[in-house]
Motif scaffolding. Sequence first.
Motif, PDB file in Angstrom:
ATOM      1  N   SER A   9       0.843  -1.117  -0.054  1.00  0.00           N
ATOM      2  CA  SER A   9       0.088  -0.174   0.202  1.00  0.00           C
ATOM      3  C   SER A   9       0.860   1.159  -0.076  1.00  0.00           C
ATOM      4  CB  SER A   9      -0.918  -0.095   1.171  1.00  0.00           C
ATOM      5  OG  SER A   9      -0.115  -0.099   2.257  1.00  0.00           O
ATOM      6  N   GLY A  10       2.356   1.014   0.141  1.00  0.00           N
ATOM      7  CA  GLY A  10       3.050   2.341   0.075  1.00  0.00           C
ATOM      8  C   GLY A  10       3.413   2.966  -1.045  1.00  0.00           C
ATOM      9  N   LEU A  11       4.095   4.034  -1.188  1.00  0.00           N
ATOM     10  CA  LEU A  11       4.630   4.738  -2.135  1.00  0.00           C
ATOM     11  C   LEU A  11       4.981   3.929  -3.431  1.00  0.00           C
ATOM     12  CD1 LEU A  11       4.844   7.751  -3.003  1.00  0.00           C
ATOM     13  CD2 LEU A  11       7.207   7.583  -2.265  1.00  0.00           C
ATOM     14  N   ILE A  12       6.100   2.873  -3.159  1.00  0.00           N
ATOM     15  CA  ILE A  12       6.486   2.155  -4.240  1.00  0.00           C
ATOM     16  C   ILE A  12       5.575   0.966  -4.316  1.00  0.00           C
ATOM     17  CG2 ILE A  12       8.404   0.530  -4.814  1.00  0.00           C
ATOM     18  CD1 ILE A  12       8.980   3.527  -4.909  1.00  0.00           C
ATOM     19  N   SER A  31      -0.090  -5.448   3.678  1.00  0.00           N
ATOM     20  CA  SER A  31       0.202  -4.445   4.662  1.00  0.00           C
ATOM     21  C   SER A  31      -0.643  -4.667   5.854  1.00  0.00           C
ATOM     22  CB  SER A  31       0.465  -3.129   4.015  1.00  0.00           C
ATOM     23  OG  SER A  31      -1.036  -2.522   3.916  1.00  0.00           O
ATOM     24  N   ASN A  37       0.982  -8.473   8.943  1.00  0.00           N
ATOM     25  CA  ASN A  37       1.952  -7.536   9.512  1.00  0.00           C
ATOM     26  C   ASN A  37       3.136  -8.262   9.858  1.00  0.00           C
ATOM     27  OD1 ASN A  37       3.345  -6.204  11.746  1.00  0.00           O
ATOM     28  ND2 ASN A  37       1.388  -5.078  12.213  1.00  0.00           N
ATOM     29  N   SER A  38       4.155  -7.461   9.200  1.00  0.00           N
ATOM     30  CA  SER A  38       5.655  -8.342   9.045  1.00  0.00           C
ATOM     31  C   SER A  38       6.299  -8.371  10.482  1.00  0.00           C
ATOM     32  CB  SER A  38       6.446  -7.906   8.028  1.00  0.00           C
ATOM     33  OG  SER A  38       6.501  -6.533   8.111  1.00  0.00           O
ATOM     34  N   THR A  58       8.507  -2.316   2.515  1.00  0.00           N
ATOM     35  CA  THR A  58       7.987  -1.735   3.822  1.00  0.00           C
ATOM     36  C   THR A  58       8.832  -0.551   4.208  1.00  0.00           C
ATOM     37  OG1 THR A  58       9.196  -3.068   5.344  1.00  0.00           O
ATOM     38  CG2 THR A  58       7.079  -3.868   4.663  1.00  0.00           C
ATOM     39  N   LYS A 111      18.715  -0.037   7.982  1.00  0.00           N
ATOM     40  CA  LYS A 111      18.648  -0.474   6.633  1.00  0.00           C
ATOM     41  C   LYS A 111      19.978  -1.422   6.419  1.00  0.00           C
ATOM     42  CE  LYS A 111      15.965   0.199   3.505  1.00  0.00           C
ATOM     43  NZ  LYS A 111      14.689  -0.532   3.406  1.00  0.00           N
ATOM     44  N   PHE A 136      11.079  13.252  -3.405  1.00  0.00           N
ATOM     45  CA  PHE A 136      11.302  13.527  -1.893  1.00  0.00           C
ATOM     46  C   PHE A 136      12.092  15.055  -1.948  1.00  0.00           C
ATOM     47  CE2 PHE A 136      10.624   9.220  -0.062  1.00  0.00           C
ATOM     48  CZ  PHE A 136       9.140   9.400  -0.146  1.00  0.00           C
TER      49      PHE A 136
HETATM   50  N1  LIG Z   1      12.899   7.683   0.391  1.00  0.00           N
HETATM   51  C1  LIG Z   1      13.674   7.352  -0.833  1.00  0.00           C
HETATM   52  O1  LIG Z   1      14.206   8.488  -1.309  1.00  0.00           O
HETATM   53  C2  LIG Z   1      14.183   6.196  -0.827  1.00  0.00           C
HETATM   54  C3  LIG Z   1      15.210   5.473  -1.856  1.00  0.00           C
HETATM   55  C4  LIG Z   1      15.474   4.309  -1.994  1.00  0.00           C
HETATM   56  C5  LIG Z   1      15.028   3.524  -1.071  1.00  0.00           C
HETATM   57  N2  LIG Z   1      13.939   3.598  -0.417  1.00  0.00           N
HETATM   58  C6  LIG Z   1      13.323   2.435   0.437  1.00  0.00           C
HETATM   59  O2  LIG Z   1      12.131   2.049  -0.118  1.00  0.00           O
HETATM   60  C7  LIG Z   1      11.195   1.548   0.839  1.00  0.00           C
HETATM   61  C8  LIG Z   1       9.750   1.927   0.658  1.00  0.00           C
HETATM   62  O3  LIG Z   1       9.622   3.305   1.029  1.00  0.00           O
HETATM   63  P1  LIG Z   1       8.173   4.012   0.566  1.00  0.00           P
HETATM   64  O4  LIG Z   1       8.270   5.282   0.526  1.00  0.00           O
HETATM   65  O5  LIG Z   1       7.439   3.225  -0.508  1.00  0.00           O
HETATM   66  O6  LIG Z   1       7.459   3.532   2.113  1.00  0.00           O
HETATM   67  P2  LIG Z   1       6.105   4.355   2.373  1.00  0.00           P
HETATM   68  O7  LIG Z   1       5.362   4.818   1.392  1.00  0.00           O
HETATM   69  O8  LIG Z   1       6.154   4.732   3.855  1.00  0.00           O
HETATM   70  O9  LIG Z   1       5.174   2.566   2.700  1.00  0.00           O
HETATM   71  C9  LIG Z   1       5.462   1.883   3.689  1.00  0.00           C
HETATM   72  C10 LIG Z   1       4.761   0.465   3.656  1.00  0.00           C
HETATM   73  O10 LIG Z   1       5.124  -0.291   4.540  1.00  0.00           O
HETATM   74  C11 LIG Z   1       3.993  -0.858   5.197  1.00  0.00           C
HETATM   75  N3  LIG Z   1       4.249  -1.414   6.740  1.00  0.00           N
HETATM   76  C12 LIG Z   1       4.416  -0.500   7.779  1.00  0.00           C
HETATM   77  N4  LIG Z   1       4.423  -1.253   8.930  1.00  0.00           N
HETATM   78  C13 LIG Z   1       4.246  -2.418   8.372  1.00  0.00           C
HETATM   79  C14 LIG Z   1       4.248  -3.786   8.794  1.00  0.00           C
HETATM   80  N5  LIG Z   1       4.443  -3.795  10.493  1.00  0.00           N
HETATM   81  N6  LIG Z   1       4.072  -4.869   8.280  1.00  0.00           N
HETATM   82  C15 LIG Z   1       3.810  -4.914   6.820  1.00  0.00           C
HETATM   83  N7  LIG Z   1       3.905  -3.795   6.120  1.00  0.00           N
HETATM   84  C16 LIG Z   1       4.085  -2.433   6.845  1.00  0.00           C
HETATM   85  C17 LIG Z   1       2.924   0.320   4.997  1.00  0.00           C
HETATM   86  O11 LIG Z   1       1.767  -0.406   5.010  1.00  0.00           O
HETATM   87  P3  LIG Z   1       0.349   0.595   5.716  1.00  0.00           P
HETATM   88  O12 LIG Z   1      -0.115   1.461   4.597  1.00  0.00           O
HETATM   89  O13 LIG Z   1      -0.724  -0.479   5.948  1.00  0.00           O
HETATM   90  O14 LIG Z   1       1.000   1.342   6.796  1.00  0.00           O
HETATM   91  C18 LIG Z   1       3.291   0.721   3.582  1.00  0.00           C
HETATM   92  O15 LIG Z   1       2.857  -0.209   2.752  1.00  0.00           O
HETATM   93  C19 LIG Z   1      11.668   2.004   2.257  1.00  0.00           C
HETATM   94  O16 LIG Z   1      12.297   0.659   3.037  1.00  0.00           O
HETATM   95  C20 LIG Z   1      12.974   2.805   1.907  1.00  0.00           C
HETATM   96  O17 LIG Z   1      14.078   2.694   2.607  1.00  0.00           O
HETATM   97  C21 LIG Z   1      13.622   5.083  -0.055  1.00  0.00           C
END
Ligand SMILES: NC(=O)c1ccc[n+]([C@@H]2O[C@H](COP(=O)([O-])OP(=O)(O)OC[C@H]3O[C@@H](n4cnc5c(N)ncnc54)[C@H](OP(=O)(O)O)[C@@H]3O)[C@@H](O)[C@H]2O)c1
Length: 239
Positions: A9-12, A31, A37-38, A58, A111, A136
């Motif tokens: 459900s997250g951004l990616i 999610s 829930n992981s 996640t 990470k 971002f």
């Molecule tokens: N930010 C950057 O520029 C960048 C660059 C490279 C890599 N990344 C990596 O990309 C990854 C994903 O980022 P994002 O921005 O897409 O994240 P995000 O939008 O914050 O989404 C996080 C996801 O994790 C889920 N989640 C949270 N707690 C959980 C749990 N206990 N069990 C299962 N799922 C859970 C959330 O579910 P709910 O919606 O149900 O809460 C949501 O689907 C991160 O690990 C980050 O390190 C980020």
Amino acid sequence: MKVVVIGGSGLIGSKLVPKLREQGHETVAASPQSGVNSVTGEGLAEALKGAAVVVDVTNSPSWEDAAVLKFFETSTRNLLAYEAAAAVGHHVALSVVGTERLVESDFFRAKLAQENLIKAGSIPYTIVRATQFFEFVKQIADFGTMGNEVHLPPALFQPMAVDDVARAMARIVMGSPVNRIIEIGRPEAFPLDELARRDLAARKDSREVISDPQLRYYGIRSSERTLLPDDNAQLVGWF
Ligand SMILES: NC(=O)c1ccc[n+]([C@@H]2O[C@H](COP(=O)([O-])OP(=O)(O)OC[C@H]3O[C@@H](n4cnc5c(N)ncnc54)[C@H](OP(=O)(O)O)[C@@H]3O)[C@@H](O)[C@H]2O)c1
């Protein structure tokens, strides 16, 4: 092929799931919202039944030291254990370019711990390190804001759009596990301060960007090249 996207459900995750479905894969967007829930393990056994690939996109709800480390360690250990029980053949995880150079930050220490658990585990894997997301840039500017000024170092980075990250992840899901880290990014390098200045101007945001090489990126000392992918990174044309 059944693919489970943890963090679907997250951004990616929300960009990746439709791409996998378009390619004809049975894709579960998992999610807490959907009862998976992981961290607690809730719903994992059922979600992973018959899965060939699990993708971990996640993110921790809290980036505070103990909380973020606990999140990525517990979540990763659980995923790997449930994947072993379900005979999953490929664990794909999204991480960040330069993680090992950014461990001054609680988030990147967590990470790195996540990556190390995957490498030490028994599930064939691909760790994908992406550069920062274009989406971002404003958040980076907000983090460096003091009054009407944005203070940022001129560190170079090669941001990529969230859609490109999801496309690259979909390609990796289709392939075989490589049991190593793959870096992805766009080819153009921008200084952080310069791109923030352009982003704010395009938004008609009046904040002034102040450049200073001594400044930190999210509290991390960074040289000009800290955030850049290495020479073997997959750039434009691959995803
Ligand atoms: N930010 C950057 O520029 C960048 C660059 C490279 C890599 N990344 C990596 O990309 C990854 C994903 O980022 P994002 O921005 O897409 O994240 P995000 O939008 O914050 O989404 C996080 C996801 O994790 C889920 N989640 C949270 N707690 C959980 C749990 N206990 N069990 C299962 N799922 C859970 C959330 O579910 P709910 O919606 O149900 O809460 C949501 O689907 C991160 O690990 C980050 O390190 C980020």
